[in-house]
Design a protein around this motif. Structure first.
Motif, PDB file in Angstrom:
ATOM      1  N   VAL A 210       0.835  -1.201   0.000  1.00 45.78           N
ATOM      2  CA  VAL A 210       0.000   0.000   0.000  1.00 45.78           C
ATOM      3  C   VAL A 210       0.872   1.255   0.000  1.00 45.78           C
ATOM      4  O   VAL A 210       2.062   1.205   0.321  1.00 45.78           O
ATOM      5  N   LEU A 211       0.251   2.356  -0.331  1.00 45.86           N
ATOM      6  CA  LEU A 211       0.899   3.664  -0.261  1.00 45.86           C
ATOM      7  C   LEU A 211       0.940   4.123   1.198  1.00 45.86           C
ATOM      8  O   LEU A 211       0.241   3.571   2.044  1.00 45.86           O
ATOM      9  N   PRO A 212       1.731   5.148   1.519  1.00 41.64           N
ATOM     10  CA  PRO A 212       1.719   5.686   2.887  1.00 41.64           C
ATOM     11  C   PRO A 212       0.326   6.118   3.342  1.00 41.64           C
ATOM     12  O   PRO A 212       0.043   6.150   4.535  1.00 41.64           O
ATOM     13  N   SER A 213      -0.556   6.425   2.377  1.00 40.38           N
ATOM     14  CA  SER A 213      -1.937   6.802   2.713  1.00 40.38           C
ATOM     15  C   SER A 213      -2.774   5.585   3.095  1.00 40.38           C
ATOM     16  O   SER A 213      -3.888   5.734   3.590  1.00 40.38           O
ATOM     17  N   GLY A 214      -2.224   4.377   2.835  1.00 42.34           N
ATOM     18  CA  GLY A 214      -2.956   3.156   3.133  1.00 42.34           C
ATOM     19  C   GLY A 214      -3.702   2.591   1.944  1.00 42.34           C
ATOM     20  O   GLY A 214      -4.252   1.486   2.018  1.00 42.34           O
ATOM     21  N   GLU A 215      -3.739   3.330   0.830  1.00 45.84           N
ATOM     22  CA  GLU A 215      -4.444   2.863  -0.367  1.00 45.84           C
ATOM     23  C   GLU A 215      -3.597   1.835  -1.112  1.00 45.84           C
ATOM     24  O   GLU A 215      -2.367   1.822  -1.008  1.00 45.84           O
ATOM     25  N   GLN A 216      -4.272   0.988  -1.886  1.00 48.36           N
ATOM     26  CA  GLN A 216      -3.581  -0.047  -2.657  1.00 48.36           C
ATOM     27  C   GLN A 216      -2.561   0.568  -3.609  1.00 48.36           C
ATOM     28  O   GLN A 216      -2.793   1.612  -4.214  1.00 48.36           O
ATOM     29  N   LEU A 217      -1.415  -0.087  -3.723  1.00 50.98           N
ATOM     30  CA  LEU A 217      -0.368   0.354  -4.642  1.00 50.98           C
ATOM     31  C   LEU A 217      -0.824   0.164  -6.086  1.00 50.98           C
ATOM     32  O   LEU A 217      -1.564  -0.771  -6.389  1.00 50.98           O
ATOM     33  N   TYR A 218      -0.398   1.019  -6.984  1.00 49.84           N
ATOM     34  CA  TYR A 218      -0.783   0.899  -8.379  1.00 49.84           C
ATOM     35  C   TYR A 218       0.459   0.614  -9.243  1.00 49.84           C
ATOM     36  O   TYR A 218       1.593   0.953  -8.862  1.00 49.84           O
ATOM     37  N   PRO A 219       0.273  -0.021 -10.420  1.00 54.85           N
ATOM     38  CA  PRO A 219       1.412  -0.441 -11.251  1.00 54.85           C
ATOM     39  C   PRO A 219       2.376   0.671 -11.625  1.00 54.85           C
ATOM     40  O   PRO A 219       3.591   0.453 -11.672  1.00 54.85           O
ATOM     41  N   LYS A 220       1.875   1.879 -11.893  1.00 51.73           N
ATOM     42  CA  LYS A 220       2.770   2.969 -12.310  1.00 51.73           C
ATOM     43  C   LYS A 220       3.709   3.353 -11.172  1.00 51.73           C
ATOM     44  O   LYS A 220       4.858   3.740 -11.415  1.00 51.73           O
ATOM     45  N   TYR A 221       3.241   3.263  -9.932  1.00 51.23           N
ATOM     46  CA  TYR A 221       4.110   3.554  -8.791  1.00 51.23           C
ATOM     47  C   TYR A 221       5.256   2.552  -8.749  1.00 51.23           C
ATOM     48  O   TYR A 221       6.410   2.915  -8.497  1.00 51.23           O
ATOM     49  N   ILE A 222       4.937   1.280  -8.995  1.00 51.59           N
ATOM     50  CA  ILE A 222       5.964   0.235  -9.013  1.00 51.59           C
ATOM     51  C   ILE A 222       6.988   0.528 -10.103  1.00 51.59           C
ATOM     52  O   ILE A 222       8.197   0.421  -9.883  1.00 51.59           O
ATOM     53  N   TYR A 223       6.499   0.911 -11.275  1.00 52.78           N
ATOM     54  CA  TYR A 223       7.408   1.211 -12.393  1.00 52.78           C
ATOM     55  C   TYR A 223       8.352   2.358 -12.029  1.00 52.78           C
ATOM     56  O   TYR A 223       9.570   2.255 -12.203  1.00 52.78           O
ATOM     57  N   ARG A 224       7.800   3.436 -11.514  1.00 53.94           N
ATOM     58  CA  ARG A 224       8.629   4.612 -11.180  1.00 53.94           C
ATOM     59  C   ARG A 224       9.646   4.267 -10.093  1.00 53.94           C
ATOM     60  O   ARG A 224      10.801   4.723 -10.136  1.00 53.94           O
ATOM     61  N   THR A 225       9.218   3.472  -9.129  1.00 55.74           N
ATOM     62  CA  THR A 225      10.116   3.089  -8.036  1.00 55.74           C
ATOM     63  C   THR A 225      11.305   2.291  -8.548  1.00 55.74           C
ATOM     64  O   THR A 225      12.459   2.565  -8.208  1.00 55.74           O
ATOM     65  N   VAL A 226      11.027   1.303  -9.383  1.00 49.38           N
ATOM     66  CA  VAL A 226      12.096   0.455  -9.908  1.00 49.38           C
ATOM     67  C   VAL A 226      13.051   1.267 -10.777  1.00 49.38           C
ATOM     68  O   VAL A 226      14.278   1.129 -10.669  1.00 49.38           O
ATOM     69  N   VAL A 227      12.515   2.120 -11.630  1.00 49.72           N
ATOM     70  CA  VAL A 227      13.363   2.964 -12.482  1.00 49.72           C
ATOM     71  C   VAL A 227      14.268   3.841 -11.614  1.00 49.72           C
ATOM     72  O   VAL A 227      15.462   4.000 -11.897  1.00 49.72           O
ATOM     73  N   GLN A 228      13.718   4.406 -10.546  1.00 50.77           N
ATOM     74  CA  GLN A 228      14.494   5.275  -9.660  1.00 50.77           C
ATOM     75  C   GLN A 228      15.677   4.540  -9.044  1.00 50.77           C
ATOM     76  O   GLN A 228      16.818   5.028  -9.077  1.00 50.77           O
ATOM     77  N   TYR A 229      15.441   3.350  -8.511  1.00 52.48           N
ATOM     78  CA  TYR A 229      16.511   2.657  -7.787  1.00 52.48           C
ATOM     79  C   TYR A 229      17.455   1.899  -8.726  1.00 52.48           C
ATOM     80  O   TYR A 229      18.638   1.736  -8.388  1.00 52.48           O
ATOM     81  N   LEU A 230      16.958   1.481  -9.882  1.00 50.61           N
ATOM     82  CA  LEU A 230      17.881   0.893 -10.861  1.00 50.61           C
ATOM     83  C   LEU A 230      18.833   1.969 -11.381  1.00 50.61           C
ATOM     84  O   LEU A 230      19.980   1.680 -11.720  1.00 50.61           O
ATOM     85  N   GLY A 231      18.344   3.206 -11.435  1.00 45.19           N
ATOM     86  CA  GLY A 231      19.194   4.303 -11.860  1.00 45.19           C
ATOM     87  C   GLY A 231      20.380   4.523 -10.936  1.00 45.19           C
ATOM     88  O   GLY A 231      21.408   5.070 -11.341  1.00 45.19           O
ATOM     89  N   GLN A 232      20.252   4.080  -9.686  1.00 41.96           N
ATOM     90  CA  GLN A 232      21.335   4.227  -8.720  1.00 41.96           C
ATOM     91  C   GLN A 232      22.248   3.002  -8.658  1.00 41.96           C
ATOM     92  O   GLN A 232      23.305   3.048  -8.028  1.00 41.96           O
ATOM     93  N   SER A 233      21.844   1.916  -9.304  1.00 39.11           N
ATOM     94  CA  SER A 233      22.599   0.667  -9.147  1.00 39.11           C
ATOM     95  C   SER A 233      23.145   0.073 -10.442  1.00 39.11           C
ATOM     96  O   SER A 233      23.924  -0.871 -10.400  1.00 39.11           O
ATOM     97  N   THR A 234      22.734   0.612 -11.602  1.00 30.98           N
ATOM     98  CA  THR A 234      23.220   0.043 -12.853  1.00 30.98           C
ATOM     99  C   THR A 234      23.361   1.130 -13.916  1.00 30.98           C
ATOM    100  O   THR A 234      22.720   2.179 -13.829  1.00 30.98           O
ATOM    101  N   THR A 235      24.191   0.851 -14.908  1.00 29.16           N
ATOM    102  CA  THR A 235      24.359   1.772 -16.033  1.00 29.16           C
ATOM    103  C   THR A 235      23.548   1.317 -17.251  1.00 29.16           C
ATOM    104  O   THR A 235      23.673   1.888 -18.334  1.00 29.16           O
ATOM    105  N   LEU A 236      22.729   0.284 -17.088  1.00 29.10           N
ATOM    106  CA  LEU A 236      21.884  -0.184 -18.187  1.00 29.10           C
ATOM    107  C   LEU A 236      20.989   0.942 -18.685  1.00 29.10           C
ATOM    108  O   LEU A 236      20.456   1.717 -17.889  1.00 29.10           O
ATOM    109  N   LYS A 237      20.814   1.010 -20.010  1.00 33.53           N
ATOM    110  CA  LYS A 237      19.930   2.041 -20.564  1.00 33.53           C
ATOM    111  C   LYS A 237      18.474   1.731 -20.237  1.00 33.53           C
ATOM    112  O   LYS A 237      17.693   2.623 -19.913  1.00 33.53           O
ATOM    113  N   LYS A 238      18.116   0.456 -20.345  1.00 31.57           N
ATOM    114  CA  LYS A 238      16.739   0.068 -20.039  1.00 31.57           C
ATOM    115  C   LYS A 238      16.591  -0.169 -18.547  1.00 31.57           C
ATOM    116  O   LYS A 238      17.345  -0.933 -17.959  1.00 31.57           O
TER     117      LYS A 238
END
Length: 254
Positions: A210-238
């Motif tokens: 869930v989100l900090p508000s308690g609402e169900q997580l949505y797919p776009k949030y998951i996508y943005r989260t993964v992109v953010q942290y992969l950006g800190q851990s890999t040089t892959l373009k994708k």
């Protein structure tokens, strides 16, 4: 009319084949695009007037418009599936799509993280010291340890965790269920997450994440989260949740 049976077909895909909403929309758009092409370029609309030559013209039109081979193949697949449905119910006598060949696709190699990059992602990166940070970390941990899809993660329910059997029940494409074994480390992380989740003022009690508000997580949030942290851990373009899916499969094979 070419699209006369389309509403019944989409109803069949939704309620009998249980296709997802995005898939249904793609099928509908592909078929309506072909209908519009027939009306504009050939003034043809009746099913018995359509031949594989009309479909070849549609293919040529898409290639001129610089559509990728993958997109063209998807549209032909949509048209072929519609004709199979019409043929099965006796609305047409033959399927003209069968006379065509699929477009050759460029070979695509799977993109995945090195083991050192995965180690950095899960053990070195500093996630926010908050419920949001805990959620973001668990997103990465579950995706890497299970190889599930983004939408599957968003729909994961608390009751899908089978603690005693050390496995997670996943409802995938086409409502097909599969069981994925998980290790104690991931189960402990989920337990810790649930403990913090229950401290929220209000929260969705059905879905795991869930989100900090308690609402169900949505797919776009998951996508943005993964992109953010992969950006800190890999040089892959994708950078996407699918990269973690490929990483899971590759490291499992290794």
């Amino acid at each position: 009319m070419f699209d006369q049976r389309l509403p019944d077909y989409l109803h069949y895909l939704k309620f009998e084949r249980r296709y997802a909403a995005n898939t249904l929309l793609a099928y509908e758009q592909d078929l309506l695009q072909f209908r519009d092409y027939l009306a504009t370029d050939f003034s043809v609309s009746e099913l018995d007037q359509i031949t594989h030559f009309h479909i070849r013209g549609w293919l040529a039109n898409m290639r001129t418009a610089k559509q990728t081979a993958r997109t063209v193949n998807r549209k032909i697949s949509s048209l072929n599936a519609y004709y199979k449905y019409l043929l099965k119910l006796g609305y047409v006598a033959k399927n003209p799509v069968r006379l065509l060949h699929a477009q050759r696709l460029p070979e695509r190699l799977p993109v995945f993280l090195k083991e050192t990059e995965t180690e950095y992602l899960l053990n070195e990166i500093q996630f926010e010291p908050s419920f949001k940070g805990l959620t973001d970390r668990l997103i990465c941990e579950i995706l890497y340890n299970t190889g599930i899809r983004r939408n599957e993660l968003a729909q994961l329910k608390t009751t899908d965790i089978e603690w005693s059997l050390k496995q997670i029940r996943i409802l995938g494409k086409g409502n097909k269920e599969r069981l994925i074994p998980v290790n104690d480390v991931l189960l402990d992380a989920i337990r810790d997450y649930l403990t913090e989740k229950h401290k929220l003022d209000a929260y969705d009690n059905i879905f795991l994440l869930v989100l900090p508000s308690g609402e169900q997580l949505y797919p776009k949030y998951i996508y943005r989260t993964v992109v953010q942290y992969l950006g800190q851990s890999t040089t892959l373009k994708k950078k996407s949740p699918h990269v973690l899916r490929h990483t899971f499969a590759t490291h499992l094979l290794n």
